[in-house]
Design a protein around this motif. Structure first.
Motif, short mmCIF file in Angstrom:
data_model
loop_
_atom_site.label_atom_id
_atom_site.label_comp_id
_atom_site.label_asym_id
_atom_site.label_seq_id
_atom_site.Cartn_x
_atom_site.Cartn_y
_atom_site.Cartn_z
N GLU A 179 0.81 -1.21 0.00
CA GLU A 179 0.00 0.00 0.00
C GLU A 179 0.85 1.27 0.00
N TYR A 180 2.12 1.13 -0.37
CA TYR A 180 3.02 2.28 -0.29
C TYR A 180 2.53 3.46 -1.13
N PHE A 181 2.02 3.19 -2.34
CA PHE A 181 1.64 4.28 -3.23
C PHE A 181 0.36 4.99 -2.81
N ASP A 182 -0.27 4.49 -1.75
CA ASP A 182 -1.42 5.20 -1.17
C ASP A 182 -1.02 5.95 0.10
N SER A 183 0.28 6.00 0.38
CA SER A 183 0.73 6.56 1.65
C SER A 183 1.12 8.02 1.54
N VAL A 184 1.14 8.69 2.69
CA VAL A 184 1.63 10.06 2.77
C VAL A 184 3.12 10.12 2.44
N GLU A 185 3.83 9.07 2.80
CA GLU A 185 5.27 9.01 2.51
C GLU A 185 5.54 9.13 1.02
N TRP A 186 4.73 8.43 0.22
CA TRP A 186 4.90 8.51 -1.24
C TRP A 186 4.58 9.91 -1.76
N VAL B 290 4.98 13.02 -17.66
CA VAL B 290 4.64 12.06 -18.73
C VAL B 290 5.53 10.82 -18.61
N THR B 291 5.41 10.14 -17.52
CA THR B 291 6.24 8.97 -17.29
C THR B 291 5.37 7.77 -16.94
N PRO B 292 5.74 6.56 -17.29
CA PRO B 292 4.94 5.39 -16.96
C PRO B 292 4.89 5.12 -15.46
N ASP B 293 5.77 5.74 -14.71
CA ASP B 293 5.71 5.62 -13.27
C ASP B 293 5.37 7.00 -12.72
N PRO B 294 4.76 7.10 -11.54
CA PRO B 294 4.48 6.01 -10.60
C PRO B 294 3.25 5.20 -11.00
N PRO B 295 3.21 3.96 -10.61
CA PRO B 295 2.06 3.13 -10.93
C PRO B 295 0.89 3.43 -10.00
N GLU B 296 -0.25 2.93 -10.37
CA GLU B 296 -1.40 3.11 -9.48
C GLU B 296 -1.27 2.25 -8.23
N ALA B 297 -0.58 1.13 -8.35
CA ALA B 297 -0.38 0.25 -7.20
C ALA B 297 0.98 -0.42 -7.32
N CYS B 298 1.58 -0.74 -6.18
CA CYS B 298 2.86 -1.42 -6.19
C CYS B 298 2.70 -2.84 -6.72
N PRO B 299 3.50 -3.28 -7.65
CA PRO B 299 3.37 -4.64 -8.22
C PRO B 299 3.94 -5.74 -7.33
N HIS B 300 4.59 -5.37 -6.24
CA HIS B 300 5.26 -6.36 -5.40
C HIS B 300 4.40 -6.71 -4.18
N GLU B 301 4.40 -7.96 -3.83
CA GLU B 301 3.58 -8.42 -2.71
C GLU B 301 4.21 -8.02 -1.39
N PRO B 302 3.38 -7.74 -0.40
CA PRO B 302 3.90 -7.40 0.93
C PRO B 302 4.66 -8.59 1.52
N THR B 303 5.68 -8.29 2.27
CA THR B 303 6.44 -9.35 2.96
C THR B 303 6.16 -9.35 4.45
N GLY B 304 5.30 -8.50 4.86
CA GLY B 304 4.94 -8.38 6.26
C GLY B 304 4.23 -7.06 6.46
N GLY B 305 3.10 -7.08 7.07
CA GLY B 305 2.32 -5.85 7.19
C GLY B 305 1.75 -5.46 5.84
N ASP B 306 1.83 -4.16 5.52
CA ASP B 306 1.25 -3.68 4.27
C ASP B 306 2.30 -3.18 3.29
N ARG B 307 3.57 -3.55 3.49
CA ARG B 307 4.64 -3.06 2.62
C ARG B 307 5.43 -4.23 2.03
N CYS B 308 5.93 -3.99 0.79
CA CYS B 308 6.79 -4.98 0.15
C CYS B 308 8.23 -4.81 0.62
N VAL B 309 9.10 -5.67 0.14
CA VAL B 309 10.49 -5.64 0.58
C VAL B 309 11.18 -4.32 0.23
N PHE B 310 10.74 -3.64 -0.84
CA PHE B 310 11.40 -2.41 -1.27
C PHE B 310 10.86 -1.18 -0.55
#
Length: 633
Positions: free
Chosen positions: A6-13, A88-108
């Motif tokens: 859920e990183y791309f929905d965060s205030v941090e992003w 005009v860039t393909p990023d950022p994506p609407e959602a992170c493509p990587h699965e969470p490894t714990g909690g709501d965040r991925c390894v990156f």
């Protein structure tokens, strides 16, 4: 456990994107979203004035938008959306493509340990799923790709945009796909030394806190480094860029591009450098450095094959183009610098309109095809030993201005300025090859200095200088251009300075053969100058002839008189008849056509007649020579 990060929905992003967007200049934002918002924003940054974008350019988006309060009808979220559209860039994506490894965040985007993150990066690079190589916004330890070949199953780029990386090492690596580091932040050491990027390299808005090294690197595609920021030295020496290069609005403390080759279009518009080193660099495409600012930037011995643009550039110290080759047009309008040096350069058409250079613009030893300079502000314009084939130069109306043309070659050049502009010209051994002395402003300026073009150079010389060659070359230039008036004036002054040379030799060796020869030549030169103006003043010879005839006519009756038909004519017998007959006798004697009508009665009279006949033959010969020279000219 959540199914997606859920990183791309965060205030941090949002904060990471805002860090980049907050540096967007207000005038650029207003022009991008809606020109009508300019006045509203101008009222915000300066309530006393609602003028236009000239005021907005001094402010950024971050200066205006707090976190919550809308400004001119725009919220911070609205500005971020406009920022994403602008990039005009393909990023950022609407959602992170990587699965969470714990909690709501991925390894990156989570708090995994360094080794886990590094292993995940390696897996992402090798993955056949394109989305896995999208690592935007991640937090990474130092990544080491030294001597590796990074070759994904397809050409989809490795995306580290908006990421934070402790360090990057691509030393001697080969990257087959594109590398996207747009708005990334590298906090530690970074190296691209001898690396090969077969496709594009995107560094737009990236921040390298300790600078980076890209010596001998090769980029096969486009290098986008617009708005790049570096906290320390950036070294990109002897690199090769096969695609277009853009460092627009970049901020680089020490930028070293020594020996680098730019094969396509290159742009450093608006870049800020402490010092820039582009020595021996090669620019094969159009090169633009508009509004470049630096303390000192050197392009010595660089080569520009296409048009080069430096309009509006500024240097608190020097802009250096020593030995540089410009194959096509060079635009340097409105530049500001302490000094601009083109010594020994090869320059095509160059424009220097509205330039302000505190000390000097130096073309010493340079070859310039065409120079246009209007509204020029500088202390010295130097073309010493250089060649200026064509041009139009407006000479500043400034007593402190000096135009040094010592040993220069001037072609079809027009100087425009105050009537006394030649008083600021240093002309010594200058070659005039196609220069038109008869052109309106030139003729007026020459008359203002009485054709004595050597005087300003003589005034600043540390020791006496022989200007004979200066006037000889000026005379030759006027002759070649068919300007007989200028050729005549310069010839007279050439002969005067030749006489000065004889006198200098006499003074140095008065008791010697060389001294005696110089004395003879000085006397001959002086005599010729006094009697004939060195062949350029036929009126003097005519007046001298008249004076001679009259003078001897007065003397003959007083020295025994003239005898005619047994009658001696003296002043005591019949003064009027004696004077008229003496005038006739003097004239025929002067012209050596004596008819024998009269005889002189005294030895002194006969001596005077012989002198007059000899002098008359000499003067008449001079007159024939001068008239013949005048007709030829």
């Amino acid at each position: 456990m959540h199914n997606e990060c859920e990183y791309f929905d965060s205030v941090e992003w949002d904060d990471r994107r805002w860090r980049a967007a907050s540096e967007w200049q207000l005038d650029g934002f207003a022009a991008f979203v809606d020109a009508d918002v300019q006045d509203a924003l101008a009222g915000v940054v300066n309530p006393e004035s609602r003028s236009q974008e000239t005021e907005l350019s001094a402010f950024t988006v971050g200066d205006v938008w707090p976190r919550e309060t809308p400004v001119a009808g725009w919220t911070r979220e609205d500005v971020l959306a406009a920022w994403d559209d602008r990039e005009v860039t393909p990023d950022p994506p609407e959602a992170c493509p990587h699965e969470p490894t714990g909690g709501d965040r991925c390894v990156f985007h989570g708090d995994a340990d360094d080794e886990t993150v590094r292993a995940a990066v390696s897996e992402a690079i090798d993955s056949e799923r394109r989305a896995d190589r999208l690592l935007s916004g991640g937090t990474f330890p130092s990544l080491d790709f030294r001597f590796e070949r990074i070759a994904a199953p397809d050409t989809h780029p490795l995306v580290l945009s908006y990421a934070t990386v402790d360090g990057l090492d691509f030393h001697s690596a080969t990257v087959t796909q594109g590398l996207n580091l747009r708005y990334a932040r590298v906090t530690g050491d970074a190296s691209f030394h001898n690396a090969t990027f077969e496709r594009f390299l995107a560094l737009r808005g990236a921040e390298f806190e300790t600078g980076f090294d890209a010596d001998e690197a090769t980029v096969g595609g486009r290098l986008d480094a617009k708005r790049l920021r570096a906290g320390d030295d950036v070294r990109i020496t002897r690199a090769v860029f096969r695609g277009s290069v853009a460092f627009d609005d970049a901020s680089l403390p020490e930028a070293n591009f020594f020996g680098t080759t730019f094969t396509d279009e290159t742009s450093f518009d608006g870049a800020e450098l402490t010092t820039g080193n582009f020595k021996t660099a090669t620019f094969e495409g159009i090169a633009s450095f508009e509004r470049l600012t630096a303390e000192m930037t050197s392009f010595s011995r660089a080569r520009f094959d296409k048009m080069a643009v430096f309009d509006g550039s500024e240097a608190t110290d020097e802009l250096v183009f020593v030995g540089t080759t410009f194959g096509e047009r060079l635009l340097c309008d409105e530049i500001r610098a302490e000094a601009v040096l083109f010594a020994d350069a090869t320059v095509g058409p160059i424009s220097l309109d509205d330039v302000v250079v505190d000390q000097q613009i130096n073309f010493a030893g340079a070859t310039v095809e065409q120079l246009r300079a209007a509204n020029l502000t500088t202390e010295t314009l130097t073309v010493m030993t250089g060649t200026l084939h064509e041009g139009r130069i407006e000479v500043p109306d400034d007593e402190e201005f000096t135009c040094n043309l010592t040993e220069a070659t001037l072609g079809d050049v027009t100087f425009e300025g105050p009537p006394d502009m030649f008083e600021s010209f240093l002309l010594r051994d200058t070659v005039f090859d196609g220069f038109d002395f008869a052109r309106g402003a030139h003729r007026e300026a020459l008359a203002a200095v009485d054709w004595n073009i050597h005087e300003p150079a003589a005034a600043v010389a540390d020791e006496p200088i022989d200007f004979e060659t200066t006037y000889l070359r000026a005379k030759q230039g006027a002759d070649d251009h068919g300007d007989t008036v200028a050729a005549s004036e310069f010839f007279v002054r050439e002969m005067r300075h030749r006489r000065n040379g004889y006198l200098d030799t006499l003074s140095a060796s008065p008791v010697s053969i060389a001294g005696l020869v110089s004395l003879y030549r000085a006397v001959s030169n002086t005599t010729l100058g006094v009697l004939t103006g060195y062949g350029e003043r036929p009126g003097r010879v005519v007046l001298m002839s008249v004076a001679t005839v009259l003078g001897f006519a007065v003397l003959y009756p007083a020295t025994g008189g003239l005898a005619r038909n047994g009658t001696t004519l003296r002043y005591g017998s019949d003064a009027t008849t004696a004077l008229l007959d003496s005038l006739y006798f003097s004239f025929v004697t002067f012209t050596t056509v004596d008819y024998g009508n009269f005889a002189l009665t005294s030895p002194l009279g006969r001596v005077l007649a012989g002198v007059e006949a000899f002098f008359g033959a000499f003067v008449l010969a001079l007159l024939v020579y001068i008239l013949g020279r005048s007709i030829r000219l």
